[in-house]
Design a protein around this motif. Structure first.
Motif, PDB file in Angstrom:
ATOM      1  N   VAL A 221       0.871  -1.176   0.000  1.00  0.00           N
ATOM      2  CA  VAL A 221       0.000   0.000   0.000  1.00  0.00           C
ATOM      3  C   VAL A 221       0.904   1.220   0.000  1.00  0.00           C
ATOM      4  N   ALA A 222       0.609   2.198  -0.859  1.00  0.00           N
ATOM      5  CA  ALA A 222       1.457   3.376  -0.951  1.00  0.00           C
ATOM      6  C   ALA A 222       0.616   4.608  -1.251  1.00  0.00           C
ATOM      7  N   PRO A 223       0.877   5.742  -0.590  1.00  0.00           N
ATOM      8  CA  PRO A 223       0.180   6.990  -0.903  1.00  0.00           C
ATOM      9  C   PRO A 223       0.628   7.533  -2.252  1.00  0.00           C
ATOM     10  N   HIS A 224      -0.304   8.186  -2.954  1.00  0.00           N
ATOM     11  CA  HIS A 224      -0.012   8.724  -4.291  1.00  0.00           C
ATOM     12  C   HIS A 224      -0.862   9.975  -4.497  1.00  0.00           C
ATOM     13  N   GLY A 225      -0.344  11.128  -4.012  1.00  0.00           N
ATOM     14  CA  GLY A 225      -1.135  12.355  -4.093  1.00  0.00           C
ATOM     15  C   GLY A 225      -2.411  12.216  -3.294  1.00  0.00           C
ATOM     16  N   ASP A 226      -3.551  12.503  -3.925  1.00  0.00           N
ATOM     17  CA  ASP A 226      -4.837  12.359  -3.234  1.00  0.00           C
ATOM     18  C   ASP A 226      -5.422  10.961  -3.414  1.00  0.00           C
ATOM     19  N   ARG A 227      -4.576  10.021  -3.803  1.00  0.00           N
ATOM     20  CA  ARG A 227      -5.014   8.662  -4.071  1.00  0.00           C
ATOM     21  C   ARG A 227      -4.184   7.674  -3.240  1.00  0.00           C
ATOM     22  N   ILE A 228      -4.640   6.430  -3.231  1.00  0.00           N
ATOM     23  CA  ILE A 228      -3.918   5.334  -2.582  1.00  0.00           C
ATOM     24  C   ILE A 228      -3.716   4.231  -3.613  1.00  0.00           C
ATOM     25  N   LEU A 229      -2.516   3.677  -3.653  1.00  0.00           N
ATOM     26  CA  LEU A 229      -2.210   2.542  -4.514  1.00  0.00           C
ATOM     27  C   LEU A 229      -2.100   1.282  -3.672  1.00  0.00           C
ATOM     28  N   ALA A 230      -2.533   0.173  -4.234  1.00  0.00           N
ATOM     29  CA  ALA A 230      -2.408  -1.119  -3.563  1.00  0.00           C
ATOM     30  C   ALA A 230      -2.116  -2.179  -4.611  1.00  0.00           C
ATOM     31  N   VAL A 231      -1.287  -3.148  -4.240  1.00  0.00           N
ATOM     32  CA  VAL A 231      -0.922  -4.237  -5.150  1.00  0.00           C
ATOM     33  C   VAL A 231      -1.587  -5.515  -4.676  1.00  0.00           C
ATOM     34  N   SER A 232      -2.377  -6.113  -5.561  1.00  0.00           N
ATOM     35  CA  SER A 232      -3.078  -7.361  -5.280  1.00  0.00           C
ATOM     36  C   SER A 232      -2.734  -8.350  -6.378  1.00  0.00           C
ATOM     37  N   GLY A 233      -1.737  -9.206  -6.121  1.00  0.00           N
ATOM     38  CA  GLY A 233      -1.278 -10.117  -7.158  1.00  0.00           C
ATOM     39  C   GLY A 233      -0.698  -9.334  -8.327  1.00  0.00           C
ATOM     40  N   THR A 234      -1.250  -9.539  -9.507  1.00  0.00           N
ATOM     41  CA  THR A 234      -0.801  -8.799 -10.692  1.00  0.00           C
ATOM     42  C   THR A 234      -1.730  -7.637 -11.027  1.00  0.00           C
ATOM     43  N   THR A 235      -2.537  -7.230 -10.059  1.00  0.00           N
ATOM     44  CA  THR A 235      -3.446  -6.101 -10.246  1.00  0.00           C
ATOM     45  C   THR A 235      -2.983  -4.921  -9.399  1.00  0.00           C
ATOM     46  N   LEU A 236      -2.880  -3.749 -10.032  1.00  0.00           N
ATOM     47  CA  LEU A 236      -2.592  -2.511  -9.325  1.00  0.00           C
ATOM     48  C   LEU A 236      -3.901  -1.770  -9.118  1.00  0.00           C
ATOM     49  N   ILE A 237      -4.250  -1.528  -7.855  1.00  0.00           N
ATOM     50  CA  ILE A 237      -5.466  -0.795  -7.512  1.00  0.00           C
ATOM     51  C   ILE A 237      -5.091   0.661  -7.267  1.00  0.00           C
ATOM     52  N   ASP A 238      -5.796   1.567  -7.918  1.00  0.00           N
ATOM     53  CA  ASP A 238      -5.549   3.009  -7.822  1.00  0.00           C
ATOM     54  C   ASP A 238      -6.879   3.663  -7.477  1.00  0.00           C
ATOM     55  N   VAL A 239      -7.007   4.212  -6.258  1.00  0.00           N
ATOM     56  CA  VAL A 239      -8.299   4.686  -5.775  1.00  0.00           C
ATOM     57  C   VAL A 239      -8.114   6.004  -5.027  1.00  0.00           C
ATOM     58  N   ARG A 240      -9.119   6.874  -5.114  1.00  0.00           N
ATOM     59  CA  ARG A 240      -9.086   8.086  -4.308  1.00  0.00           C
ATOM     60  C   ARG A 240      -9.151   7.717  -2.830  1.00  0.00           C
ATOM     61  N   ARG A 241      -8.607   8.581  -1.999  1.00  0.00           N
ATOM     62  CA  ARG A 241      -8.558   8.271  -0.564  1.00  0.00           C
ATOM     63  C   ARG A 241      -9.944   8.201   0.069  1.00  0.00           C
ATOM     64  N   ASP A 242     -10.952   8.789  -0.599  1.00  0.00           N
ATOM     65  CA  ASP A 242     -12.316   8.692  -0.076  1.00  0.00           C
ATOM     66  C   ASP A 242     -13.063   7.483  -0.628  1.00  0.00           C
ATOM     67  N   GLY A 243     -12.369   6.649  -1.416  1.00  0.00           N
ATOM     68  CA  GLY A 243     -12.987   5.439  -1.943  1.00  0.00           C
ATOM     69  C   GLY A 243     -13.594   5.610  -3.320  1.00  0.00           C
ATOM     70  N   ALA A 244     -13.565   6.831  -3.872  1.00  0.00           N
ATOM     71  CA  ALA A 244     -14.146   7.062  -5.196  1.00  0.00           C
ATOM     72  C   ALA A 244     -13.138   6.732  -6.293  1.00  0.00           C
ATOM     73  N   ASP A 245     -13.664   6.565  -7.503  1.00  0.00           N
ATOM     74  CA  ASP A 245     -12.847   6.394  -8.708  1.00  0.00           C
ATOM     75  C   ASP A 245     -11.842   5.234  -8.567  1.00  0.00           C
ATOM     76  N   VAL A 246     -12.365   4.057  -8.320  1.00  0.00           N
ATOM     77  CA  VAL A 246     -11.505   2.875  -8.203  1.00  0.00           C
ATOM     78  C   VAL A 246     -11.055   2.450  -9.597  1.00  0.00           C
ATOM     79  N   ARG A 247      -9.756   2.362  -9.805  1.00  0.00           N
ATOM     80  CA  ARG A 247      -9.197   1.886 -11.073  1.00  0.00           C
ATOM     81  C   ARG A 247      -8.354   0.650 -10.796  1.00  0.00           C
ATOM     82  N   LYS A 248      -8.489  -0.344 -11.656  1.00  0.00           N
ATOM     83  CA  LYS A 248      -7.702  -1.570 -11.521  1.00  0.00           C
ATOM     84  C   LYS A 248      -6.962  -1.824 -12.820  1.00  0.00           C
ATOM     85  N   VAL A 249      -5.654  -1.899 -12.694  1.00  0.00           N
ATOM     86  CA  VAL A 249      -4.797  -2.068 -13.864  1.00  0.00           C
ATOM     87  C   VAL A 249      -4.140  -3.437 -13.789  1.00  0.00           C
TER      88      VAL A 249
END
Length: 646
Positions: A221-249
């Motif tokens: 888990v790593a902070p990224h500006g106003d967002r939080i990044l998380a690594v789940s296996g081979t998926t990178l989760i990129d989400v706003r800190r309030d839980g909005a705009d969840v992106r999965k790469v």
């Protein structure tokens, strides 16, 4: 080292012959110094041009200050044994805040501080009992420290100004691992390994909410500006800190370290190969920056320096720097840079008669030459959980990648045969079948899955056939090839990779036909016994040692599939067949060695409990002397069944 070499040569020249050993005269145990020497690290943090690193496997752990400019260790301290039962062996978690380095240890989950001004080390708090981990630490802007722990699956808060401690309760039912944490002024963010959830905790109210669900465990888990990044296996989760705009790469590679830079670029390193990538919010894929500066290594920390150089700290015990313009890198071995090395708990051992003893460590292999007494050490891409020989090569089954590698005993050259895949990242046992010229590997999955696998590996082509779930809903801890060929016997574990409830109550033994590639039969020898540690076939019997049942052992008649003999040892370990006898080496009770027959006879005690995986014995041909450990030292032990225990 010169004294050690002389002692080893003298011991080898004066060793008792098998006939002399029958006299049962001393020495019973000969010692040859540290079996496996390590400079491996776990925790790493960077602050004002210095890195603060904590060793892995040494007792006590070393906390070292590394100067990024000179690339030298400039001072170090040890983390003392605290009042709680157990001794720290490392600190996965570190963070710098308020002029101090905080370190969270294992296998006692304790919190320490290192004062940057005075060098003073203090024990601050214990979060649980021996066997636990502080996996992660983070500091909020006001200096409050947050810890993620195992096996309680909690996030803890520590106030440096008052020493006050609290936790936020159960974050998800059944969760054991808070593997990574981050903090800001208002919230703590936690990555859960078993349940694959990214959680947010309100620092004031303690309210917990789920931000995102990953496909598997979240390890970073790593902070990224106003967002939080998380690594789940081979998926990178990129989400706003309030839980909005969840992106999965979908990245195609698991990332083990991330650093977010002021211009919005994120750099990450992949596991298991160590390649460097970059990412920006909105990207649909990672962009490769450079080949691995330390191939096959785990990255403990990434940092971008003021000069624009990316630096990384490798779990094997190295620091690398990467020029982002030219994509060229340099690597520094931390022991050579002044990090105090020390003895670690070995992973595995193998004896090449009249040539060398090989000891697998953490990302390293130590070799003791039996002809000269010389010692050498070289790097391997992980932890060799088990070793086997075929001709002029040794084959290692490696964690945490599930890779199978070969080692040329003439040159020490290490080469990859490939990865088991199928989530099989915990290979526990490897044997060589001379009839088919294949390697056989027993493995467990990583994470909340049950099914392990039997893998059949062609050592020439690298082709791997993986039989996942060969014992349904059980992982495999061990295998044993029938001496007559054609059948391999498998020992199961109903707990699988851990983190998910078992569906079976008793561990199975299965007979797998290597010609038809099918299971001939499966049986549960003892009801309620859940985990085989090791199995070994000899003279029509399958001997088995259970892991979680007070050292229980059995001898199963393969013709009738019923138990012929059974008893209790001091603990669990591995079995060895030598000169028509079955031997067992076990943890606990001081560290013991036995010979098994209708009952277990104790041959040696006081060997210690310092194996990382399982206690092993490796006999010299035609002799009752076996290479093993005494404490953390390489030792040769007389184990003549005719002699009284010693």
């Amino acid at each position: 080292m010169k004294t050690l070499v002389v002692a080893l040569v003298a011991a080898l020249l004066t060793a008792a012959s098998p006939a002399e050993a029958a006299t049962c005269q001393p020495p019973t145990v000969e010692k040859f110094g540290p079996a496996s020497v390590t400079g491996a690290i776990v925790g790493a943090s960077v602050h004002e041009g210095k890195a603060y690193l904590v060793t892995r496997g040494q007792k006590p752990p070393v906390l070292a200050e590394f100067d990024l400019a000179t690339r030298k260790v400039v001072r170090s301290a040890t983390l003392p044994d605290a009042p709680a039962t157990g001794e720290p062996e490392g600190a996965w978690a570190t963070v710098v805040s308020g002029g101090k380095v905080y370190a969270g240890t294992y296998p006692v989950p304790d919190l320490y501080s290192f004062d940057l001004a005075t060098g003073e080390v203090k024990h601050l708090h214990s979060f649980g009992r021996n066997g636990g981990f502080v996996w992660s630490l983070a500091a909020s802007p006001d200096g409050t420290i947050y810890a993620g722990t195992y096996p309680d699956g909690r996030v803890w808060e520590y106030r440096p100004d008052t020493g006050a401690v609290r936790n936020f309760g159960v974050l998800a039912a059944g969760e054991r691992y808070v593997r990574s944490v981050a903090a800001d002024a208002d919230h703590v963010y936690a990555g859960l390994l078993d349940k694959g959830k990214l959680m947010s905790i309100d620092r004031g109210s303690g309210a917990v909410r789920e931000l995102a669900q990953g496909p598997t465990g979240i390890g970073v888990v790593a902070p990224h500006g106003d967002r939080i990044l998380a690594v789940s296996g081979t998926t990178l989760i990129d989400v706003r800190r309030d839980g909005a705009d969840v992106r999965k790469v979908e990245t195609g590679a698991g990332l083990d370290a991330l650093v977010s830079t002021p211009d919005g670029t994120v750099y990450g390193t992949s596991r298991p190969d160590g390649t460097v990538y970059r990412y920006r919010t909105g990207d649909t894929a990672l962009t490769k920056v450079a080949d691995a500066p330390s191939p096959g290594d785990e990255t403990r920390r990434l940092e971008l320096t003021a000069a624009g150089t990316l630096v990384g700290f490798s779990g094997s015990g190295g620091m690398w720097s990467l020029d982002l313009v030219s994509a060229t890198s340099e690597f520094v071995d931390l022991i050579e840079a002044g990090l105090p090395g020390g003895a670690e708990r070995p992973q595995s051992m193998l004896v090449v008669p009249n040539r060398a003893v090989y000891i697998g460590g953490h990302f390293s292999m130590d070799v003791r030459d039996l002809r000269t007494g010389e010692h050498r050490r070289f790097r391997v891409p992980g932890e060799p959980k088990d070793l086997v020989r075929r001709g002029d090569k040794i084959y290692a089954a490696v964690y945490p990648s599930g890779e199978i590698v070969s080692i040329d005993i003439r040159t020490d050259k290490v080469a990859s045969l490939g990865f088991l895949g199928h989530g099989q990242q915990r290979p526990w046992d490897i044997e060589y079948d001379p009839r088919t010229d294949k390697l056989l590997v027993a493995s467990a999955p990583l994470g909340a899955r049950l099914n392990g696998a039997l893998s059949i590996v062609d050592p020439d082509s690298g082709e791997i056939d993986v039989y996942e779930g060969v014992i349904p809903d059980q992982s495999l801890m061990s295998l044993s090839l029938d001496p007559d060929g054609g059948v391999v016997y498998l020992g199961g574990d109903v707990l699988g990779g851990g983190g998910t409830p078992p569906t079976k109550a008793s561990a199975s033994v299965a007979a797998f036909d290597l010609r038809t590639r099918t299971v001939r039969w499966q049986v549960d020898p003892v009801a309620g016994y859940r985990t085989f540690q090791d199995v070994k076939v000899h003279d029509g019997l399958l001997y088995g040692v259970y892991k979680r049942n007070s050292g229980a052992w059995i001898a199963l008649d393969l013709a009738t599939r019923t138990i012929k003999y059974q008893g209790t040892l001091s603990g669990y370990g591995e079995l060895t067949v030598h000169r028509g006898r079955v031997f067992a080496s076990t943890f606990f009770g001081g560290g013991n060695a036995y010979v098994l027959g209708t009952e277990a006879k104790l041959l040696a005690t006081g060997l210690g409990d310092e194996w990382y995986t399982n206690p092993q014995l490796h006999f010299e041909p035609g002799s009752w002397r076996a290479w093993a450990l005494s404490g953390r030292e390489l030792a040769r032990i007389r184990l003549d069944p005719r002699c009284p225990s010693s």
